[in-house]
Every structure is written in C-alpha cells, then in structure tokens.
Design an enzyme around this catalytic site. Structure first.
Site, PDB file in Angstrom:
ATOM      1  N   SER A  16       2.177  18.931  -1.057  1.00 35.48           N
ATOM      2  CA  SER A  16       1.783  20.495  -0.602  1.00 35.48           C
ATOM      3  C   SER A  16       3.150  21.456  -0.544  1.00 35.48           C
ATOM      4  CB  SER A  16       1.173  20.489   0.680  1.00 35.48           C
ATOM      5  OG  SER A  16       2.088  20.352   1.719  1.00 35.48           O
ATOM      6  N   ASP A  67       1.699   5.065  -1.783  1.00 39.88           N
ATOM      7  CA  ASP A  67       2.147   6.372  -1.154  1.00 39.88           C
ATOM      8  C   ASP A  67       3.801   6.311  -1.360  1.00 39.88           C
ATOM      9  OD1 ASP A  67       2.168   8.702   0.117  1.00 39.88           O
ATOM     10  OD2 ASP A  67       2.552   8.050   1.968  1.00 39.88           O
ATOM     11  N   ARG A  68       4.293   7.551  -1.333  1.00 35.42           N
ATOM     12  CA  ARG A  68       5.705   7.849  -1.461  1.00 35.42           C
ATOM     13  C   ARG A  68       6.430   7.907  -0.198  1.00 35.42           C
ATOM     14  NH1 ARG A  68       8.533  13.073  -4.257  1.00 35.42           N
ATOM     15  NH2 ARG A  68       8.646  13.142  -1.775  1.00 35.42           N
ATOM     16  N   ASP A  69       6.217   9.246   0.475  1.00 37.08           N
ATOM     17  CA  ASP A  69       7.038   9.171   1.827  1.00 37.08           C
ATOM     18  C   ASP A  69       6.320   8.497   2.658  1.00 37.08           C
ATOM     19  OD1 ASP A  69       8.345  11.248   0.386  1.00 37.08           O
ATOM     20  OD2 ASP A  69       6.926  12.882   0.843  1.00 37.08           O
ATOM     21  N   THR A 101       1.207  10.639  -4.280  1.00 34.79           N
ATOM     22  CA  THR A 101       1.725  11.263  -3.498  1.00 34.79           C
ATOM     23  C   THR A 101       1.297  12.829  -3.179  1.00 34.79           C
ATOM     24  OG1 THR A 101       3.880  12.130  -2.328  1.00 34.79           O
ATOM     25  CG2 THR A 101       3.717  11.833  -4.746  1.00 34.79           C
ATOM     26  N   LYS A 103      -5.017  13.429  -1.322  1.00 40.70           N
ATOM     27  CA  LYS A 103      -5.742  12.460  -0.491  1.00 40.70           C
ATOM     28  C   LYS A 103      -5.926  13.111   0.806  1.00 40.70           C
ATOM     29  CE  LYS A 103      -1.765  10.344  -1.046  1.00 40.70           C
ATOM     30  NZ  LYS A 103      -0.588   9.176  -0.754  1.00 40.70           N
TER      31      LYS A 103
END
Length: 208
Positions: A93, A48-50, A90, A149
C-alpha cells in the site's frame, strides 16, 4: 496517465515462460495468446514477503531495508529442490500512499532474487504485489482492489499463468489476511509467527 500505468505494471501480468512448463494461456488483460503443449501441474508455495522472507519494519522498498528472516533463503532453496514453484504475494500500500513507486518494488524483488542466487540458493519464480489501499482509493489502482489480501486476486492471477496444482500447494503468511486470501483461493494457509522459516517449512513438508 493510464498508458504509463499499463506499461509500469505489465510485468506483473506477463506470462512467465520456462522450458519445463507448458500450458495454453490467454491473458485477458493484455489480449495476448500464449500457446504451448500441456504438462502436469506443479505443487506451489505462496509466500508473504514482509514478516516471512524479511523482517517487517514497515514500508520496505529498498535493499538497505532488507533483513532476511532466519532460514528464509534456505527455505526457498529447500522448496525448489523438492519440486515446488515458489511465489511471493505481498500487499504494498506504500505505492498508493505515495511513499515509493512500482519501479522501486520491482527493483527490490529483482535484487532479492539475486541475493538468493548469490547465497547458492534458488530464486523465486514470480512476484505479485498489490498497490491498492482502501484509504487511498483512486482510479489508478481500482482494478487491484481484489489483489489486496485478504482478497485472493494475486494468488488467482498466478494460478491463471502458472501450472499450479491447488491441492498440493500452500501459503505461508504472518497475518490472518494472508490465511483468508489462501482460503479464498482454495489453498491451505499456514500462519508463521516468527522464528526460523526453514524449520517451519520442514515441519509443513513433513506433515504433507
């Protein structure tokens, strides 16, 4: 329009060719055929990124907002040195919400790779992002519903295009939606609750 949409997102759907990877892939979305000789599959890590690579301050989309998680750069370098492919998956949105564009996300990912290389580390092999959000559902991003996700779409798209060995691969995320996405793609998921990512990755590798 739809033509511009396909042009702007096609980088997510292109085959990434590397000298060391050889596979036969038919990209059904683009209708292209990529023919190369077969080789063995590789263990891979989906990040995941953030909240995993950089601190999650909400809707990160430009370099000035990146605050790397301690040990993140070193963790990527360690994984690559151990023979893992490294990918980022990631949810973004903010695109559907109109807060930023796909081009801004792709620029940020290219910048992150440059920063990884500048620090003497290794770059991420490929990125996937989902622009979809159910509260802002529209025709433009409807095809990416399963990419968000906990849907496994981003992971499955990478598996389709890269020589990923599912049994030797795993995901690291900071939310249960990340873990559910991994489970849906038949990959082990590890929940990262903060701290030093290098230490976290070292513990995972030692247990495998």
């Amino acid at each position: 329009d739809h033509r511009d949409l396909h042009l702007s997102i096609r980088r997510q759907r292109q085959m990434c060719i590397r000298d060391s990877y050889s596979v036969l892939v038919i990209d059904r979305k683009l209708g292209n055929l990529f023919m190369m000789s077969k080789v063995s599959k590789s263990p891979s890590v989906f990040l995941d990124r953030d909240g995993v690579l950089n601190k999650d301050i909400g809707y990160v989309h430009e370099p000035s907002q990146i605050n790397w998680i301690p040990g993140a750069k070193e963790a990527v370098a360690l994984l690559k040195n151990q023979g893992y492919l490294v990918f980022v998956v990631t949810n973004q949105s903010g695109i559907a919400r109109g807060l930023y564009t796909e081009d801004e996300v792709e620029y940020l990912h290219a910048w992150m790779n440059k920063e990884l290389l500048k620090s003497g580390g290794s770059s991420i092999d490929d990125f996937r992002y989902s622009p979809y959000h159910p509260a802002f559902e529209n025709e433009t991003y409807a095809n990416f519903k399963n990419w968000r996700k906990p849907g496994p779409g981003m992971i499955l798209d990478i598996i389709e295009k890269w020589p990923v060995d599912n049994l030797r691969s795993f995901l690291i995320g900071d939310r249960q939606s990340d873990i559910k996405a991994a489970e849906a793609a038949n990959i082990t998921g590890f929940l990262f609750n903060g701290g030093d990512l290098l230490t976290f990755v070292e513990a995972i590798l030692a247990s495998r």
